[in-house]
Design a protein around this motif. Structure first.
Motif, PDB file in Angstrom:
ATOM      1  N   HIS A 168       0.831  -1.211   0.000  1.00 26.02           N
ATOM      2  CA  HIS A 168       0.000   0.000   0.000  1.00 26.02           C
ATOM      3  C   HIS A 168       0.862   1.256   0.000  1.00 26.02           C
ATOM      4  N   GLU A 169       1.966   1.222   0.721  1.00 27.14           N
ATOM      5  CA  GLU A 169       2.872   2.377   0.735  1.00 27.14           C
ATOM      6  C   GLU A 169       3.445   2.634  -0.653  1.00 27.14           C
ATOM      7  N   ALA A 170       3.817   1.549  -1.331  1.00 28.20           N
ATOM      8  CA  ALA A 170       4.401   1.693  -2.665  1.00 28.20           C
ATOM      9  C   ALA A 170       3.377   2.256  -3.645  1.00 28.20           C
ATOM     10  N   LEU A 171       2.146   1.755  -3.572  1.00 25.76           N
ATOM     11  CA  LEU A 171       1.108   2.259  -4.476  1.00 25.76           C
ATOM     12  C   LEU A 171       0.849   3.746  -4.233  1.00 25.76           C
ATOM     13  N   ASN A 172       0.748   4.114  -2.959  1.00 24.85           N
ATOM     14  CA  ASN A 172       0.463   5.516  -2.639  1.00 24.85           C
ATOM     15  C   ASN A 172       1.559   6.437  -3.150  1.00 24.85           C
ATOM     16  N   LYS A 210      -7.917   1.687  -6.461  1.00 23.59           N
ATOM     17  CA  LYS A 210      -8.804   2.856  -6.281  1.00 23.59           C
ATOM     18  C   LYS A 210      -8.393   3.681  -5.072  1.00 23.59           C
ATOM     19  N   ALA A 211      -7.987   2.985  -3.999  1.00 24.43           N
ATOM     20  CA  ALA A 211      -7.622   3.690  -2.774  1.00 24.43           C
ATOM     21  C   ALA A 211      -6.407   4.578  -2.984  1.00 24.43           C
ATOM     22  N   ASN A 212      -5.688   4.333  -4.077  1.00 22.58           N
ATOM     23  CA  ASN A 212      -4.469   5.091  -4.323  1.00 22.58           C
ATOM     24  C   ASN A 212      -4.524   5.886  -5.623  1.00 22.58           C
TER      25      ASN A 212
END
Lengths: 334, 80
Positions: A168-172, A210-212
């Motif tokens: 998730h950190e990488a995607l953000n 989508k969250a990112n």
């Protein structure tokens, strides 16, 4: 779960790749299948220490996606990475030698099965740490972007890794900075020994894009043409400065998580159902129907590939083990 | 050609394994990759797969027996 035969693939009616290109894909998938089958035997013979994670059934994801990259692009892969390394052009001999801890291996024998790496091909890391492939790819892509090099980084991970923080950190970060990255999740339905749905809050991992704030695309991972088209569009998007894409390839591993896992946790009939959509057989049927490569020619090609893979494993086994001095040299900076 | 089927080394340090059951009988045809027997080790129970296609010609270790790694437990006669 049964194989996904529905309308999940995203891109429609693409120009077909040149027939010659598809034959090369077909050959490469055969090579990966034969390589993995042989690796299992080498482990059983005690010629390889440690463990291994095989990718039979997932060949179309590796070959389809990685062939969307240019020669200067970066690639980060996982501990189930033999197929990806071969798809990027690593020779079976260099990979076999690495697995057997030999000096002729791609990392001179100090890496092993989970660390097939070749900087000369942009294959900048094969990671046993779940999720690490994503963050390293973002770093490599940002470095290239800051230096003004038109380079894309493609990162592979498995379905289980999408529950890890670094995913998730990488995607953000990639989305925020419009890093030229293509994230490829190989969803083979099991994180180690657990069915995906018992550990994961969503059915479609592409939803996590989508969250990112980036596109999330689902593709049929058994259809190499669909994988290639989807990856090609994502690579073009990344290269043009529009930022990352998350691709979820729905696929299946024929074998267990690792070499001692008989995968007895899978429901009866699931493996057979997926084998009916074998990625190699699917492309083979298309090539035969279009009279590009007859069934007979496909058999001859498979025999050739088997011979060359057998020869590569035999040659790799004759390579010497790295000396202690060499191992020190390749592990520690002077 | 007669090909030997040996008790495999499934994990580092494994010295012996048990043939839990035979999944094929003498005279059965086998495909490469098809399960011949179920093997139990200190780590796991798993299928022992044929490496060649042919006919299972001999079973040399009965089900339930424990044998050292490398022991020839069966032979397969290939079609070549």
């Amino acid at each position: 779960m049964t194989p996904n035969t529905s309308d999940q693939s995203v891109t429609a009616a693409p120009p077909h790749p040149a027939a010659d290109g598809r034959i090369a894909w077909y050959r490469r998938m055969l090579e990966i299948r034969a390589f993995e089958d042989r690796v299992q035997e080498l482990f059983m013979d005690g010629l390889v220490e440690g463990t291994t994670h095989l990718c039979q059934g997932q060949e179309a994801v590796s070959v389809g996606a990685i062939n969307a990259l240019g020669a200067d692009d970066y690639l980060t892969i996982t501990y189930r990475g033999h197929g990806q390394a071969l798809a990027r052009g690593m020779s079976p001999e260099a990979a076999f030698a690495e697995l057997m801890g030999r000096a002729d291996g791609c990392c001179h024998g100090v890496g092993g099965s989970m660390h097939l790496t070749d900087f000369s091909r942009g294959l900048i890391g094969s990671f046993a740490i779940i999720g690490a492939s994503f963050s390293v790819a973002v770093g490599a892509a940002m470095a290239a972007k800051l230096q003004g090099r038109p380079v894309v980084a493609m990162a592979f991970c498995g379905d289980g890794a999408t529950n890890i923080g670094t995913f998730h950190e990488a995607l953000n970060m990639a989305s925020l900075w419009k890093a030229p990255v293509v994230f490829v999740v190989e969803n083979n339905l099991y994180g180690e020994y657990s069915p995906l749905r018992s550990t994961t809050s969503v059915d479609d991992l592409a939803d996590r894009a989508k969250a990112n704030g980036m596109p999330g695309v689902i593709v049929d991972g058994q259809d190499i043409v669909a994988v290639h088209e989807t990856a090609t569009a994502a690579v073009a998007r990344a290269r043009s400065g529009k930022g990352p894409t998350l691709i979820e390839a729905k696929t299946y591993r024929y074998r267990g998580h690792s070499r001692t896992d008989p995968a007895a946790y899978r429901p009866a009939g699931e493996l057979d159902a997926w084998k009916k959509r074998d990625p190699i057989a699917l492309l083979g049927a298309t090539l035969a129907a279009e009279q590009v490569l007859s069934a007979e020619d496909q058999k001859a090609l498979a025999r050739d590939v088997q011979k060359s893979v057998d020869a590569a494993s035999e040659k790799a086994a004759t390579s010497r083990v790295a000396t202690m001095e060499e191992m020190r040299h390749f592990v520690y900076a002077d | 050609m007669r090909v030997e089927v040996k008790m495999p080394s499934v994990s580092a340090g494994m010295e012996s394994g048990i043939v839990v059951s035979w999944l094929k009988a003498v005279g059965d045809t086998v495909e490469r990759g098809e399960a011949l027997a179920e093997i139990e080790t200190d780590k796991a129970t798993l299928d022992l797969e044929a490496r060649v296609a042919g006919t299972l010609s001999e079973i040399l270790t009965d089900a339930g027996q424990e044998v050292p790694v490398g022991t020839v437990i069966a032979t397969v006669e290939t079609d070549e």
